[in-house]
Design a protein around this motif. Structure first.
Motif, short mmCIF file in Angstrom:
data_model
loop_
_atom_site.label_atom_id
_atom_site.label_comp_id
_atom_site.label_asym_id
_atom_site.label_seq_id
_atom_site.Cartn_x
_atom_site.Cartn_y
_atom_site.Cartn_z
N TYR A 41 0.79 -1.22 0.00
CA TYR A 41 0.00 0.00 0.00
C TYR A 41 0.83 1.27 0.00
N VAL A 69 -9.17 -1.43 -0.66
CA VAL A 69 -9.01 -1.61 0.79
C VAL A 69 -10.32 -2.06 1.43
N ARG A 73 -11.07 -5.40 3.62
CA ARG A 73 -10.93 -4.83 4.96
C ARG A 73 -10.73 -5.89 6.04
N GLN A 76 -7.02 -6.78 6.45
CA GLN A 76 -6.06 -5.75 6.83
C GLN A 76 -5.60 -5.91 8.27
N GLU A 78 -2.40 -3.92 9.14
CA GLU A 78 -1.58 -2.72 9.37
C GLU A 78 -2.27 -1.50 8.76
N TRP A 79 -3.27 -1.02 9.48
CA TRP A 79 -4.03 0.11 8.96
C TRP A 79 -3.22 1.38 8.87
N SER A 80 -2.17 1.50 9.66
CA SER A 80 -1.32 2.69 9.59
C SER A 80 -0.65 2.78 8.22
N VAL A 82 -1.82 1.39 5.47
CA VAL A 82 -2.89 1.62 4.51
C VAL A 82 -3.21 3.12 4.42
N LEU A 83 -3.35 3.76 5.57
CA LEU A 83 -3.67 5.19 5.61
C LEU A 83 -2.52 6.04 5.08
#
Length: 233
Positions: A41, A69, A73, A76, A78-80, A82-83
């Motif tokens: 990402y 995403v 979802r 996922q 490691e959302w950090s 992704v963001l």
């Protein structure tokens, strides 16, 4: 072979060797999608950011990113990351706007210049209707827009929702302004070319027809280019 033919004998391949940024736009878009589908990402966002520096319509990748995403979802962790990747998508456009501010004092010059060229934003459907009933150059732009529409339907049917979303945004944005550059925005749009590849892979007998048509049309395009015809810009 089908994929190579679609790109190499693109009816508008003139813009691939005339000094325009279309080849870079296409390459970065393809790399962005490859990284996105591989789950990388941050890299996808960085490549998407670079593509927005080549063409404003590349911001459409942000919608593709979000759809991908959301479709995954539950996977996922490691959302950090992704963001972070998502925040990088408009970075190229932001850098371009900063350059315009330093150079001409207007970060939105790419938009305001359309008004100076008498290209007022309007209803995309009205624009398409006017193109199909207008001069030959307008008709060609309208046909290209219809090709994009068919590609979007084909991508949606193939469940390539990320690419379909990209094409919707990347087609409607220029269509709402003017017809002049529509063929370039369509025929150098990665998802549209990918949809053509899918179609030609299914009916391989059409590959020679596509190649012949691409070469034949390009002959007229090159002739118009060297004569300085405005419809080739």
């Amino acid at each position: 072979w089908a994929a190579g033919a679609v790109v190499a004998f693109n009816p508008y391949f003139l813009y691939g060797n005339a000094g325009y940024s279309e080849p870079l736009f296409l390459a970065l878009t393809c790399l962005s999608f490859l990284a996105l589908f591989a789950g990388r990402y941050v890299l996808a966002g960085a490549l998407g950011g670079l593509s927005t520096a080549t063409r404003v319509v590349a911001v459409a990748f942000g919608f593709s990113y979000l759809i991908h995403v959301l479709r995954r979802r539950r996977e996922q962790r490691e959302w950090s990351r992704v963001l972070l990747g998502l925040s990088l998508v408009p970075s190229g456009l932001a850098a371009f706007m900063l350059f315009l501010y330093v150079r001409v004092g207007d970060p939105l010059a790419f938009s305001h210049v359309q008004i100076a060229w008498n290209h007022a934003p309007g209803n995309p459907l009205d624009q398409l209707s006017a193109m199909l009933g207008g001069m030959p150059a307008q008709t060609l732009a309208g046909v290209s827009t219809l090709v994009a529409g068919a590609a979007i339907l084909g991508l949606a049917r193939a469940r390539e929702h990320e690419m379909a979303a990209y094409s919707i945004v990347a087609t409607l944005l220029p269509l709402s302004v003017d017809y002049v550059s529509m063929p370039r925005y369509v025929w150098w749009q990665a998802p549209v070319l990918y949809a053509l590849v899918i179609g030609l892979e299914r009916v391989r007998a059409c590959v020679p027809v596509y190649v012949a048509a691409g070469i034949g049309f390009s002959w007229f395009l090159y002739a118009g280019w060297f004569e300085g015809a405005k419809w080739t810009i």
